[in-house]
Design a protein around this motif. Structure first.
Motif, short mmCIF file in Angstrom:
data_model
loop_
_atom_site.label_atom_id
_atom_site.label_comp_id
_atom_site.label_asym_id
_atom_site.label_seq_id
_atom_site.Cartn_x
_atom_site.Cartn_y
_atom_site.Cartn_z
N LYS A 46 0.87 -1.26 0.38
CA LYS A 46 0.50 0.35 -0.09
C LYS A 46 1.14 1.27 0.22
O LYS A 46 1.70 1.39 0.33
CB LYS A 46 -1.05 -0.36 1.64
N GLY A 47 0.47 2.51 -0.64
CA GLY A 47 0.89 3.64 -0.33
C GLY A 47 1.86 3.51 -1.83
O GLY A 47 2.08 2.71 -2.53
N ASP A 48 3.02 4.79 -2.07
CA ASP A 48 3.50 5.51 -3.17
C ASP A 48 4.99 4.24 -2.79
O ASP A 48 4.95 3.81 -1.98
CB ASP A 48 4.37 6.59 -3.38
N ILE A 86 7.77 5.47 -2.56
CA ILE A 86 9.22 5.51 -1.55
C ILE A 86 8.94 5.15 0.06
O ILE A 86 9.43 4.44 0.91
CB ILE A 86 9.41 7.32 -1.32
N SER A 87 7.58 5.44 0.33
CA SER A 87 6.55 4.96 1.52
C SER A 87 6.68 3.25 1.30
O SER A 87 6.60 3.08 2.61
CB SER A 87 4.91 5.49 1.48
N ILE A 88 6.70 2.53 0.69
CA ILE A 88 7.66 0.87 0.91
C ILE A 88 7.57 0.97 0.98
O ILE A 88 8.67 0.15 2.17
CB ILE A 88 6.25 0.46 -0.55
N TRP A 89 9.30 1.15 0.48
CA TRP A 89 10.41 0.63 0.56
C TRP A 89 10.71 1.51 2.14
O TRP A 89 11.37 0.40 2.89
CB TRP A 89 11.67 1.74 -0.32
N ASP A 90 10.31 2.32 2.86
CA ASP A 90 10.13 3.20 4.25
C ASP A 90 10.09 1.98 4.31
O ASP A 90 10.34 1.57 5.94
CB ASP A 90 9.94 4.34 4.24
#
Length: 280
Positions: A248-250, A252-256
């Motif tokens: 879920k999410g973009d 960058i947020s998935i990676w973080d």
């Protein structure tokens, strides 16, 4: 000419010679033998009859020769051009670089340093003349010092030119005053007589290599050496429970989120070191 000699720990000894040989004709093999015998690493050889600077291979050694045009008997205009050319050469060298100038300057700096204490070490020979004053003025203008005036020597180790009528000191080594500590000795070697009048002048240098500072990384590190099939299975279960693979999410947020879950879990399961791992 020869390899670097070992000096103090972390330093290399380097011997550089300056010699006005007059003419190389019939002397090349003997010249190389002398330079090797005296352990000269670099030789600045002045040859007055060649019309240009060039290199020549002699007995397996590659030696650079420079054409020398003596100032004796030349008019003031020619001498002025010589000093202007030398000024330009020195200015072109960054002040952070080491600078060593050696050769026959056809000037007498004298045995006392009067008026030039910052460049003349007080151990010269004879009486100062106009050519010597010009050399001292040049050294003063560029923050240099005359190495062979810095060591107390017998006359035979100061005199660079000797004839039946005169003995003079006209060859010199110059270096930056800030590099004075690099110079361990500077002297004439009177025993070598490749020419009947000019003597070999050597300067002994100790070049220190800068040591790389050891960088200490005191950050705690994950103990990856403890990784085993059972601990890998345990971490996998925890990642699933924490939603590490949630898409879920973009991007960058998935990676973080994923990276944070992995770091937190591995620290808990494998543990961390206390840091202080050295590196370069």
């Amino acid at each position: 000419m020869v390899g670097k000699a070992k000096g103090a720990e972390g330093a290399s000894r380097l011997r550089v010679g300056s010699w006005n040989i007059g003419t190389l004709s019939g002397k090349s093999i003997e010249l190389v033998k002398i330079l090797k015998k005296k352990k000269i690493n670099i030789a600045c050889v002045q040859e007055i009859k060649w019309v240009e600077s060039k290199a020549k291979e002699v007995d397996g050694s590659n030696i650079g020769f420079q054409c020398l045009r003596p100032q004796v008997g030349l008019d003031e205009e020619t001498k002025r051009h010589f000093w202007e050319d030398l000024d330009e050469a020195v200015v072109s060298i960054p002040p952070t670089e080491k600078l060593f100038i050696g050769g026959d300057f056809n000037g007498h700096i004298g045995s006392v340093s009067t008026g030039y204490d910052e460049v003349h070490g007080g151990f010269g020979f004879g009486c100062r003349n106009g050519g010597g004053a010009s050399l001292l003025d040049f050294a003063k203008a560029f923050g240099l010092m005359l190495a062979n005036s810095s060591f107390p020597k017998k006359d035979e180790h100061l005199v660079t030119f000797r004839s039946s009528r005169a003995a003079t000191q006209i060859d010199f080594w110059l270096l930056r005053k800030d590099d004075k500590s690099l110079c361990k000795d500077c002297k004439v070697i009177p025993s070598e007589n490749l020419t009947t009048q000019y003597k070999l002048l050597v300067i002994d240098l100790e070049i220190r290599r800068k040591k790389k500072k050891r960088v200490v990384d005191d950050r705690p590190r994950i103990r990856w050496g403890r990784l085993s099939p059972s601990s890998a299975l345990e971490m996998g279960e925890k990642w699933m429970a924490m939603g590490a693979w949630d898409s879920k999410g973009d991007a960058i947020s998935i990676w973080d989120r994923t990276a944070s879950c992995i770091r937190e879990t591995t620290r808990k399961v494998l543990g961390v070191s206390r840091g202080l791992h050295g590196g370069h």
